[in-house]
Design a protein around this motif. Structure first.
Motif, PDB file in Angstrom:
ATOM      1  N   UNK A   1     -37.154  96.880 -27.292  1.00 12.29           N
ATOM      2  CA  UNK A   1     -36.328  96.744 -28.484  1.00 12.29           C
ATOM      3  C   UNK A   1     -35.068  97.589 -28.341  1.00 12.29           C
ATOM      4  N   UNK A   2     -35.217  98.786 -27.773  1.00  8.11           N
ATOM      5  CA  UNK A   2     -34.054  99.670 -27.512  1.00  8.11           C
ATOM      6  C   UNK A   2     -33.090  99.018 -26.531  1.00  8.11           C
ATOM      7  N   UNK A   3     -33.663  98.429 -25.486  1.00  4.82           N
ATOM      8  CA  UNK A   3     -32.821  97.731 -24.510  1.00  4.82           C
ATOM      9  C   UNK A   3     -32.102  96.551 -25.164  1.00  4.82           C
ATOM     10  N   UNK A   4     -32.867  95.807 -26.017  1.00  5.19           N
ATOM     11  CA  UNK A   4     -32.287  94.656 -26.713  1.00  5.19           C
ATOM     12  C   UNK A   4     -31.143  95.123 -27.610  1.00  5.19           C
ATOM     13  N   UNK A   5     -31.368  96.237 -28.326  1.00  6.03           N
ATOM     14  CA  UNK A   5     -30.331  96.785 -29.182  1.00  6.03           C
ATOM     15  C   UNK A   5     -29.126  97.216 -28.350  1.00  6.03           C
ATOM     16  N   UNK A   6     -29.403  97.851 -27.222  1.00  2.00           N
ATOM     17  CA  UNK A   6     -28.324  98.269 -26.302  1.00  2.00           C
ATOM     18  C   UNK A   6     -27.553  97.048 -25.813  1.00  2.00           C
ATOM     19  N   UNK A   7     -28.281  95.978 -25.454  1.00  2.00           N
ATOM     20  CA  UNK A   7     -27.619  94.745 -25.013  1.00  2.00           C
ATOM     21  C   UNK A   7     -26.803  94.117 -26.138  1.00  2.00           C
ATOM     22  N   UNK A   8     -27.365  94.168 -27.359  1.00  2.00           N
ATOM     23  CA  UNK A   8     -26.627  93.621 -28.503  1.00  2.00           C
ATOM     24  C   UNK A   8     -25.334  94.404 -28.711  1.00  2.00           C
ATOM     25  N   UNK A   9     -25.437  95.744 -28.577  1.00  2.00           N
ATOM     26  CA  UNK A   9     -24.236  96.577 -28.708  1.00  2.00           C
ATOM     27  C   UNK A   9     -23.214  96.229 -27.621  1.00  2.00           C
ATOM     28  N   UNK A  10     -23.712  96.059 -26.403  1.00  2.00           N
ATOM     29  CA  UNK A  10     -22.822  95.699 -25.288  1.00  2.00           C
ATOM     30  C   UNK A  10     -22.182  94.341 -25.534  1.00  2.00           C
ATOM     31  N   UNK A  11     -22.987  93.398 -26.039  1.00  2.00           N
ATOM     32  CA  UNK A  11     -22.477  92.053 -26.339  1.00  2.00           C
ATOM     33  C   UNK A  11     -21.394  92.141 -27.410  1.00  2.00           C
ATOM     34  N   UNK A  12     -21.649  92.939 -28.446  1.00  2.00           N
ATOM     35  CA  UNK A  12     -20.692  93.122 -29.524  1.00  2.00           C
ATOM     36  C   UNK A  12     -19.404  93.744 -28.976  1.00  2.00           C
TER      37      UNK A  12
END
Length: 136
Positions: A14-25
């Protein structure tokens, strides 16, 4: 323990997903910024190209006007040359007329001088004859 480990893994993911979402944003924001830059560059490019086209068109018009002006000047120079040559022909004709009149006057004067000398000779002969007659 297995559940804890799985739970921990899920949290990590979930942390990685959040990190990826932040990177995507963040990447989407960078993409928007780059798109805006590209649009500005495109507009600036279009402005400069229009300006270059206008300058080129203006220079072409100036060149064409210059050609027309040069051609007019050449025609005018040719006309002046013709006028000059005509003036030279008139001068030549005038000089020829003056020469003819001068020759005529000279010939007439020479003839008159010859006649006058002849008359003077006759006059001298007559004068001498008279003088001799008087003395006789």
């Amino acid at each position: 323990m297995e559940i804890e480990r799985l739970t921990e893994k899920i949290k990590e993911q979930e942390g990685e997903i959040l990190s990826y979402k932040n990177k995507i944003s963040q990447l989407e924001k960078e993409k928007e910024i780059l798109e805006e830059r590209i649009e500005k560059i495109g507009l600036e490019f279009e402005k400069r190209m229009n300006k270059i086209i206008e300058n080129t068109s203006s220079k072409e018009k100036q060149a064409e006007n210059l050609k027309i002006l040069v051609n007019r000047l050449l025609v005018e120079i040719q006309q002046q040359k013709v006028d000059f040559n005509n003036a030279l022909l008139e001068i030549k004709e005038i000089l020829t007329n003056i020469e003819e009149k001068t020759n005529f006057l000279f010939d007439t004067t020479v003839t008159q001088v010859a006649v006058t000398k002849e008359e003077q000779k006759y006059s001298l002969v007559e004068d001498l004859s008279r003088m001799l007659k008087i003395n006789d």
